[in-house]
Design a protein around this motif. Sequence first.
Motif, short mmCIF file in Angstrom:
data_model
loop_
_atom_site.label_atom_id
_atom_site.label_comp_id
_atom_site.label_asym_id
_atom_site.label_seq_id
_atom_site.Cartn_x
_atom_site.Cartn_y
_atom_site.Cartn_z
N LYS A 289 -51.64 -4.28 -4.69
CA LYS A 289 -51.58 -2.64 -4.99
C LYS A 289 -52.68 -2.15 -3.91
CE LYS A 289 -52.18 -0.70 -8.83
NZ LYS A 289 -51.62 -0.02 -9.41
N THR A 290 -53.22 -2.73 -3.51
CA THR A 290 -53.67 -1.11 -2.21
C THR A 290 -53.56 -1.49 -0.40
OG1 THR A 290 -55.33 -1.09 -4.03
CG2 THR A 290 -55.69 -0.35 -1.96
N ARG A 291 -52.95 -0.34 0.29
CA ARG A 291 -52.33 -0.76 1.18
C ARG A 291 -53.44 0.53 1.41
NH1 ARG A 291 -47.09 1.72 2.06
NH2 ARG A 291 -46.31 -0.38 0.81
N HIS A 292 -54.50 0.35 3.45
CA HIS A 292 -54.90 1.44 3.96
C HIS A 292 -55.59 1.01 4.92
CE1 HIS A 292 -59.32 0.44 3.11
NE2 HIS A 292 -59.32 0.59 1.51
N ASN A 293 -55.82 2.03 6.00
CA ASN A 293 -56.23 1.64 7.47
C ASN A 293 -58.15 1.43 7.65
OD1 ASN A 293 -54.36 2.04 8.69
ND2 ASN A 293 -54.92 4.67 9.78
N GLU A 294 -58.66 0.86 7.73
CA GLU A 294 -59.99 0.71 8.26
C GLU A 294 -61.15 1.23 8.93
OE1 GLU A 294 -62.47 -0.72 6.71
OE2 GLU A 294 -61.75 -1.37 4.44
N VAL A 295 -62.13 1.27 9.07
CA VAL A 295 -62.94 1.65 9.50
C VAL A 295 -62.50 1.27 11.33
CG1 VAL A 295 -65.23 2.29 10.90
CG2 VAL A 295 -64.43 1.61 8.42
N ALA A 296 -62.16 0.35 11.44
CA ALA A 296 -62.19 0.10 13.44
C ALA A 296 -60.57 0.69 13.61
CB ALA A 296 -61.92 -1.07 13.96
#
Length: 726
Positions: A289-296
């Motif tokens: 459902k969801t995709r995004h950039n992470e912190v690193a």
Amino acid sequence: MGSAALADAIKSIRDWSLNEGRAALTSPSSIAELFGSLVFNDRVQEARLPKTAYKVLRATITKGEALDQTTADAVAGALKDWAVEHGATHYTHWFQPLTGITAEKHDSFLWPTPEGKALVEFSGKELIKGEPDASSFPSGGMRSTFEARGYTAWDPTSPPFLHVDGNSVTLVIPTAFVSWTGEALDKKTPLLRSMEALSRQAVRVLKLFGSTSERVTTTCGPEQEYFLIDRNFYFARPDLINAGRTLFGAKPPKGQEMEDQYFGSIPERVLACMADTETELYKIGVPVKTRHNEVAPSQYEIAPVFENANVAADHQLMTMEMLKRIAPKYGLECLLHEKPFAGVNGSGKHNNWSMSDEFGNNLLSPGATPHDNMQFLVFCAAVLRAVDTWQGLLRASIASAGNDHRLGANEAPPAILSIFLGDQLSDIFEQLEKGGAKSTKQGGLLDVGVSSLPKLPRDAGDRNRTSPFAFTGNKFEFRAVSSGQNIGWPNMVLNVAAAEALQSIADELEAAVAKGEELNKAVAKLLTKIAKQHKRIVFNGNGYSKEWEKEAAKRGLLNLKNTVDALPEIIKPAVVKVMEKHKVLNGRELHARYEIYLEAYNKTINVEGQLMVLIANRYILPAALEYQKQIGQSVTAVRSAGATSVQGKKLLAKYTKLVDRLKVQADALDVLLAHSGTAADKHAKYMRDKVVPAMNKLREVGDEIEVLTPHGLWPLPTYREMLFVK
Ligand code: ADP
Ligand code: MG
């Protein structure tokens, strides 16, 4: 050398963007059609199975009823026809051994006939039971040689699907893996058993509240973090290839401190890779459902819609495999290790967990009426009791050499288990603890005497990322789970812990009601007791702080800092007792797991240590000696020209010292690694106390040398390249 990989990476990015790489992006209009198109799901089952067979199979799936041979044959026939129509030539029993992620062995559907022809056949027997030549899978001593072959058993509750890769199509049948004596050799079997255990106890509690539920399932939605880097860099790093993480590598001038990566825009090639991965996952029925950039930098996340925990665990494994499989098509490598790069965040897997009855009611969802809320509070209290009582076991369920780099390292939850409840719920439990049960007023007050639960926002305002176990509106989120692991193991532990807590609650409430006590009063008393007994596990503050460590120690909470400290929890007598009581794992099965995980720890550290010696001697040292020579030659040349290179001499002295230290540390590590012959638990302590510190020391010198060595001489792709060229 580093530059060669860089040039290749740049070329591959350019080629990709000039190519029709973008064509891989699916048009959203087709995804509904794609979803589940390669799955033998309920819809296909209903369409293709004889009515009676379909009914029996449904009862097996939804109620856990036994399945007879006739039905199995009918299902096998329909399954084969469906698979063959889709081009399948082979089938495989897919299972989850105790180490590694998944295993499979492919068999063809073809049976040769004496006339030189072949039949396409698949029987109920073949569907139900398989015999992988599995003697080399770890069993922790559960299989003596005469019964060396475990068998795989079809799990009808997780639907079969087709694995399409290039020109091969394989029917994949999710299975459990057990020994001939019926002991679990895998992670699925105990998970299924634990779901049964939890259901038995949860149903008892629900009944007290007037529910007609006969079955409770645990639900799970795991959020997977991962890195994607250009494959040219990956292939130039022996540590990434063989250990999944970089064992050397100086911090780049820019890391994640600008905080410009999280939720930022996703680079085009990466986005295309994600989209392709998701499309393939849709086809095999994984509801991502969801995709995004992470912190690193170069770190991302993919999350599905939650499902029944058993199916969710299978789907999670399929997601990991798919990420690994699709990335190379885009010139990328997917890293699932918990800590591929020092100095930037590692990867975890937030394990969202709840319980649901067969009518779809989420048991951790605060209700609209006081009565519902009373039930909700009882289930919440059960989780409090579960996590507090079994904190050591929960900690052990997420222990691995890889996760040791994260937990407690100021970027991931601490190694101390605690629960974040948020302000409102904490307030309620505080009132309960003070015996709020006395004031049973109507109107704004709950039956149990607590100020009425305001509607808890589904997305509780404070996300508190520092908590290892957080209530997030209508579920708990076990955040300390690691990116590389099978979620079956922590979910199994959670289920057993919750089952045990629910059992104690059901026992107490049933007894009170039998004595003629009002349910309200009995619940109020019970909640007060649990609030008092287990409030120490609730912590809403900053889990990264030193103060919390002190405070947690004062509260008597466990702080098992590493895998070696955590694993013995698995074989504690109380754990064996509770696992046996709920028929999830017996003593032998638990001991086997303890040994296998210990062994895995020892092997991991050993491989990493060996790799470090190799990289130091065969990559870094030759480059460093070359540069040392160049500085020396330059100093000599300057002198013969009649001048003195003061800085050159200084650099030479400094560099020479580092190079010597590198060699000394590499040799020291090599000697330490030669040690063997002690029992696995002693050896693990040795690895942790002697080998790991020696590895850290060696890395420190290696990284110091890196920053002084010319880019053109450096033999390994650097952090700057790997994390930022995308
Ligand atoms: P966030 O954690 O960022 O608030 P969501 O609330 O959307 O995001 O949920 C994150 C994950 O939790 C998703 O995979 C979602 O499906 C899962 N989840 C939501 N509700 C439940 C539930 N009742 N049981 C298990 N997992 C759930
Ligand atoms: Mg989350």
